[in-house]
Design an enzyme around this catalytic site. Sequence first.
Site, PDB file in Angstrom:
ATOM      1  N   ASP A  29      38.740 -52.759  67.479  1.00 36.87           N
ATOM      2  CA  ASP A  29      37.314 -52.837  66.957  1.00 36.87           C
ATOM      3  C   ASP A  29      37.537 -54.015  65.670  1.00 36.87           C
ATOM      4  O   ASP A  29      37.295 -53.641  64.556  1.00 36.87           O
ATOM      5  CB  ASP A  29      36.635 -51.702  66.640  1.00 36.87           C
ATOM      6  CG  ASP A  29      35.016 -51.851  66.140  1.00 36.87           C
ATOM      7  OD1 ASP A  29      34.552 -52.912  66.331  1.00 36.87           O
ATOM      8  OD2 ASP A  29      34.551 -50.676  65.406  1.00 36.87           O
TER       9      ASP A  29
ATOM     10  N   HIS B 189      32.168 -54.357  66.821  1.00 34.84           N
ATOM     11  CA  HIS B 189      30.778 -53.859  67.006  1.00 34.84           C
ATOM     12  C   HIS B 189      29.634 -54.623  66.461  1.00 34.84           C
ATOM     13  O   HIS B 189      28.446 -54.335  66.897  1.00 34.84           O
ATOM     14  CB  HIS B 189      30.820 -52.404  67.214  1.00 34.84           C
ATOM     15  CG  HIS B 189      30.763 -51.876  65.907  1.00 34.84           C
ATOM     16  ND1 HIS B 189      31.698 -51.313  65.396  1.00 34.84           N
ATOM     17  CD2 HIS B 189      29.536 -51.471  65.124  1.00 34.84           C
ATOM     18  CE1 HIS B 189      31.250 -50.641  63.945  1.00 34.84           C
ATOM     19  NE2 HIS B 189      30.180 -50.775  64.220  1.00 34.84           N
TER      20      HIS B 189
ATOM     21  N   SER C 289      29.490 -50.716  58.621  1.00 36.70           N
ATOM     22  CA  SER C 289      30.642 -51.012  59.562  1.00 36.70           C
ATOM     23  C   SER C 289      30.992 -52.363  59.103  1.00 36.70           C
ATOM     24  O   SER C 289      30.350 -53.253  58.560  1.00 36.70           O
ATOM     25  CB  SER C 289      29.841 -50.924  60.839  1.00 36.70           C
ATOM     26  OG  SER C 289      29.715 -49.680  61.202  1.00 36.70           O
TER      27      SER C 289
END
Length: 253
Positions: free
Chosen positions: A111, A67, A207
């Site tokens: 992911d 992402h 992230s």
Amino acid sequence: MRILFITLLGLKLTANATDLEPRIVQGIPVKSMKKFGYTVHFVSNGEERVTCGGSIVNQRTILTAAHCICDAPDQEFFIRVGSYHKNRGTLYNVKNTVVHERYDPIKLLYDIGLAVVDRDIRLGSEVYRVALSNTPPRAGLVGTIAGWGVSKREVNGPIKGAHALLYTKQKILPLYKCKKIMKIEVRPKTFCAGAKNASSYPWRGDSGGALVVDGSLQVGVLSAHAAPGVTLYTDVSQFLQWIDLQARRLYCQ
């Protein structure tokens, strides 16, 4: 737990980050990169806003969350390595990216992604490769997560990243506990970890960062802040073949 090294030599850099982009709140400041030399962060051209983290897999390849790089921007973007201060260290231009072909942003499946830079990263005592675990992490294991994301959570205030690299400790939780805390189905090829200190946890801006154990053995890629004090990670050991194949392909392009 055995160790695998990859020995080969999307970016979603948007102004409005979503709540799925973790950051480390109330983290401990890093004073030297000697224990965090595998850690990098992404910056866009002309900006110093940290949007995601990553880890050095080899001299050309960065491991991160899908992402973070699924929508590569038109402008150039870079990784920065070698300094705990977000505006220092060496910049490397990102030449290409790839995300897992089964990545699902809604269900947070697969992911995981890779970015390749335009020249060899110069390795040393404060810039080095991470090792990738080839076995799933066991419950109870304590790992370290670091990043330059927001260090103080302000619900209605502006989003500002930390100037210095911060880290915190998290304990890997058993599957049943993850399900109980998160109150949702735990996705395949993922695991969750809880903060040892409830007030210190990853959140927006972190992230793609590496959850490591035993110094520099990466077991997870930071995917999402799943519940208060609980973080969802992509299990690195489930993607070693994919990482190896895609790293070779990107390097040869």
